[in-house]
Design a protein around this motif. Structure first.
Motif, PDB file in Angstrom:
ATOM      1  N   ALA A   1      17.377  -0.125  -1.921  1.00  0.00           N
ATOM      2  CA  ALA A   1      17.520  -1.564  -1.733  1.00  0.00           C
ATOM      3  C   ALA A   1      16.603  -2.340  -2.675  1.00  0.00           C
ATOM      4  O   ALA A   1      16.876  -3.491  -3.003  1.00  0.00           O
ATOM      5  CB  ALA A   1      17.222  -1.942  -0.286  1.00  0.00           C
ATOM      6  N   VAL A   2      15.501  -1.720  -3.071  1.00  0.00           N
ATOM      7  CA  VAL A   2      14.592  -2.351  -4.037  1.00  0.00           C
ATOM      8  C   VAL A   2      14.224  -1.318  -5.106  1.00  0.00           C
ATOM      9  O   VAL A   2      14.389  -0.121  -4.891  1.00  0.00           O
ATOM     10  CB  VAL A   2      13.286  -2.842  -3.363  1.00  0.00           C
ATOM     11  CG1 VAL A   2      13.563  -3.966  -2.373  1.00  0.00           C
ATOM     12  CG2 VAL A   2      12.557  -1.688  -2.673  1.00  0.00           C
ATOM     13  N   MET A   3      13.721  -1.798  -6.237  1.00  0.00           N
ATOM     14  CA  MET A   3      13.363  -0.864  -7.304  1.00  0.00           C
ATOM     15  C   MET A   3      11.864  -0.646  -7.398  1.00  0.00           C
ATOM     16  O   MET A   3      11.405   0.217  -8.154  1.00  0.00           O
ATOM     17  CB  MET A   3      13.930  -1.327  -8.638  1.00  0.00           C
ATOM     18  CG  MET A   3      13.637  -2.762  -8.989  1.00  0.00           C
ATOM     19  SD  MET A   3      14.519  -3.274 -10.507  1.00  0.00           S
ATOM     20  CE  MET A   3      16.198  -3.389  -9.907  1.00  0.00           C
ATOM     21  N   ALA A   4      11.096  -1.412  -6.622  1.00  0.00           N
ATOM     22  CA  ALA A   4       9.651  -1.216  -6.585  1.00  0.00           C
ATOM     23  C   ALA A   4       9.144  -1.738  -5.254  1.00  0.00           C
ATOM     24  O   ALA A   4       9.815  -2.537  -4.594  1.00  0.00           O
ATOM     25  CB  ALA A   4       8.965  -1.937  -7.739  1.00  0.00           C
ATOM     26  N   ALA A   5       7.941  -1.287  -4.853  1.00  0.00           N
ATOM     27  CA  ALA A   5       7.411  -1.712  -3.569  1.00  0.00           C
ATOM     28  C   ALA A   5       5.899  -1.640  -3.560  1.00  0.00           C
ATOM     29  O   ALA A   5       5.306  -0.767  -4.202  1.00  0.00           O
ATOM     30  CB  ALA A   5       7.965  -0.829  -2.445  1.00  0.00           C
ATOM     31  N   VAL A   6       5.283  -2.578  -2.846  1.00  0.00           N
ATOM     32  CA  VAL A   6       3.870  -2.479  -2.501  1.00  0.00           C
ATOM     33  C   VAL A   6       3.838  -1.731  -1.175  1.00  0.00           C
ATOM     34  O   VAL A   6       4.435  -2.180  -0.198  1.00  0.00           O
ATOM     35  CB  VAL A   6       3.231  -3.872  -2.355  1.00  0.00           C
ATOM     36  CG1 VAL A   6       1.799  -3.751  -1.852  1.00  0.00           C
ATOM     37  CG2 VAL A   6       3.284  -4.623  -3.672  1.00  0.00           C
ATOM     38  N   THR A   7       3.182  -0.584  -1.148  1.00  0.00           N
ATOM     39  CA  THR A   7       3.256   0.269   0.032  1.00  0.00           C
ATOM     40  C   THR A   7       1.875   0.821   0.380  1.00  0.00           C
ATOM     41  O   THR A   7       0.964   0.790  -0.448  1.00  0.00           O
ATOM     42  CB  THR A   7       4.272   1.423  -0.192  1.00  0.00           C
ATOM     43  OG1 THR A   7       3.935   2.520   0.631  1.00  0.00           O
ATOM     44  CG2 THR A   7       4.252   1.901  -1.628  1.00  0.00           C
ATOM     45  N   SER A   8       1.725   1.292   1.626  1.00  0.00           N
ATOM     46  CA  SER A   8       0.450   1.887   2.012  1.00  0.00           C
ATOM     47  C   SER A   8       0.471   3.399   1.814  1.00  0.00           C
ATOM     48  O   SER A   8      -0.500   4.070   2.122  1.00  0.00           O
ATOM     49  CB  SER A   8       0.146   1.551   3.475  1.00  0.00           C
ATOM     50  OG  SER A   8       1.171   2.043   4.304  1.00  0.00           O
ATOM     51  N   SER A   9       1.603   3.920   1.318  1.00  0.00           N
ATOM     52  CA  SER A   9       1.701   5.371   1.174  1.00  0.00           C
ATOM     53  C   SER A   9       1.526   5.829  -0.267  1.00  0.00           C
ATOM     54  O   SER A   9       2.223   5.368  -1.160  1.00  0.00           O
ATOM     55  CB  SER A   9       3.066   5.847   1.694  1.00  0.00           C
ATOM     56  OG  SER A   9       3.286   7.170   1.274  1.00  0.00           O
ATOM     57  N   PRO A  10       0.582   6.770  -0.478  1.00  0.00           N
ATOM     58  CA  PRO A  10       0.396   7.313  -1.829  1.00  0.00           C
ATOM     59  C   PRO A  10       1.418   8.397  -2.159  1.00  0.00           C
ATOM     60  O   PRO A  10       1.470   8.868  -3.285  1.00  0.00           O
ATOM     61  CB  PRO A  10      -1.009   7.907  -1.768  1.00  0.00           C
ATOM     62  CG  PRO A  10      -1.214   8.255  -0.343  1.00  0.00           C
ATOM     63  CD  PRO A  10      -0.357   7.334   0.487  1.00  0.00           C
ATOM     64  N   ASP A  11       2.228   8.825  -1.178  1.00  0.00           N
ATOM     65  CA  ASP A  11       3.197   9.890  -1.427  1.00  0.00           C
ATOM     66  C   ASP A  11       4.437   9.297  -2.084  1.00  0.00           C
ATOM     67  O   ASP A  11       5.105   8.453  -1.491  1.00  0.00           O
ATOM     68  CB  ASP A  11       3.612  10.552  -0.107  1.00  0.00           C
ATOM     69  CG  ASP A  11       2.397  11.024   0.667  1.00  0.00           C
ATOM     70  OD1 ASP A  11       1.438  11.485   0.020  1.00  0.00           O
ATOM     71  OD2 ASP A  11       2.409  10.901   1.901  1.00  0.00           O
TER      72      ASP A  11
END
Lengths: 298, 298
Positions: free
Chosen positions: A141-151
């Motif tokens: 749905a998106v091509m990039a994300a700010v996330t809390s997961s380093p995996d």
């Protein structure tokens, strides 16, 4: 995937983006029955149901794989056309990014306004919990994300952005009314402001203070916007964990007071993006990393 | 509905609220298999599937009817206990309300902080488009909503709150770069900021200027928070329709300029709530009406 008819894949994407077969038909300038036939043909070829015929239409798990493929193809095609100088005026390159509410309310928009206007980018932001932005990436749905997961999500690269610091704060009247006694008991029983039912942040802070013996058990108010959350805390509805960037100005003017000086919770944030050699995405990633370096703790 | 076993109805509600059978079991202090049996028994008795076993669990259309019933029962029971002086300390009455993002960002929280602290209320806000808040009311997910529809949801009463005025605005540099020529053509082609894919507001304004000949066709940026939307417009990403309350301070300081002085769009807002003789709900409704009377155009 060799031999998938790309017009059918693009049609699938249009249906998911527009929400209905009729709207997709209008967007593609074809008849609704042509849209329906292309989707059916693609389902027969792949041997899977690709769309749930809900309102709006939603992709199945198999459908999501093809939706992601379609977006990646579209991105590559647009970039190639831009390099060849073929994009028409007004035809901008869309970069879709999932961002958590607190980043959106603090440092993220500053990053986007820093992106040079030249390449003719347009942004599609999706607001989602930092724990759930990875799902939007996985679905395509998106091509990039700010996330809390380093995996890394399969097919994505990861880059650390820094840590967002949260402080336990409250309005001065609230603190005067409720504080007194050990903080771990006070916070467990005092009214608390919580973002939504998935927000475990305040509870987690109390559990750590109490070494695991239960979270916040008092009255809870749910306020599901970042700015509304801070306003509710400042208005005295309850205590809450507020990002440093939002708390600092209010701490300085005395509208908020710190509840546990020296104690805070840091949430590491990461930038995940599709592994694509896309100049548009690279420009955005660079601007985001620069803004994060200035705004987050490194 | 006579004879529905209320413990089963309450269990159904717990599963929907907590999201899983296990979490519902923990909340109710029973075993997961007891939860599962009660839900199954209720499904057999009503002859309908009540829950979709997704993650989180979701009610079917029939399930939603019973969820609403359960919430109304809980509300009546709590109010009766409060009147009888039976509520324990720390047991607050929950009032769940769906609110559109722009109301939440402007006048709505002021209403809640005006509610007397006495009755021990707690709030659960849900952020949703004003066109879609009615759906949450219909599903029984909330007991009241700020909505753009004057048509009452079955079982609900309606009260007009006033009109929220939106102004077409942009950053001064943006206006200098793009304005010149007839406004209807300029706005149709200039970059525009849009809340999300469901937001038809900017397009509607352009269509009206152009007497129906097409909406905004330039670059679109999607920014799905009320405050972020205003910030994106003020940063010059595009023009947008901004609530008067958010635009006014920025117009005064020159961070925004009006694009079409004298032209605006008014959105009438309504308060819909369950027809229940609930003191808690009445107190909130009163505070909301008072705040709206001060903040919205009457």
């Amino acid at each position: 995937m060799a031999g998938l008819p790309l017009d059918q894949v693009r049609t699938l994407l249009a249906v998911v983006d527009e929400g209905t077969f009729d709207a997709a038909a209008a967007a593609l300038h074809v008849t609704p029955s042509a849209v329906s036939q292309r989707v059916k043909a693609l389902e027969q070829r792949t041997g899977r149901v690709l769309l749930l015929r809900t309102k709006p239409v939603r992709p199945t798990e198999s459908g999501a794989v093809l939706v992601r493929l379609a977006r990646q193809l579209a991105r590559l095609e647009r970039d190639a056309r831009a390099e060849l100088g073929l994009s028409g005026a007004g035809e901008a390159t869309r970069v879709s990014v999932a961002v958590n509410a607190d980043s959106l309310a603090t440092w993220f928009l500053g990053a986007l306004t820093r992106v040079p206007r030249e390449p003719g980018l347009c942004f599609e932001l999706r607001r989602e919990d930092e724990d759930h932005t990875a799902a939007l990436l996985r679905e395509g749905a998106v091509m990039a994300a700010v996330t809390s997961s380093p995996d890394p999500v399969p097919g994505c690269s990861v880059r650390a952005l820094g840590r967002m610091r949260y402080l336990p704060v409250a309005a001065p009247e609230f603190a005067a009314r409720h504080l007194g006694g050990p903080l771990r008991e006070v916070l467990a029983q005092a009214p608390v402001v919580v973002f939504d039912r998935r927000d475990d942040f305040q509870d987690g802070f109390v559990r750590r203070l109490r070494r695991g013996r239960g979270g916040a058990s008092g009255v809870r108010h749910y306020v599901p916007t970042s700015e509304g959350f801070v306003e509710a805390v400042a208005a005295g509805l309850g205590w809450g964990m507020v990002p440093e960037a939002q708390a600092d100005p209010l701490l300085r003017t005395g509208r908020l007071v710190p509840l546990a000086p020296g104690r805070s919770v840091d949430v590491p944030l990461y930038w995940q993006q599709w592994k694509l050699d896309s100049p548009a995405l690279a420009v955005v990633a660079e601007a985001v990393a620069t803004a994060a370096a200035g705004a987050l703790r490194q």
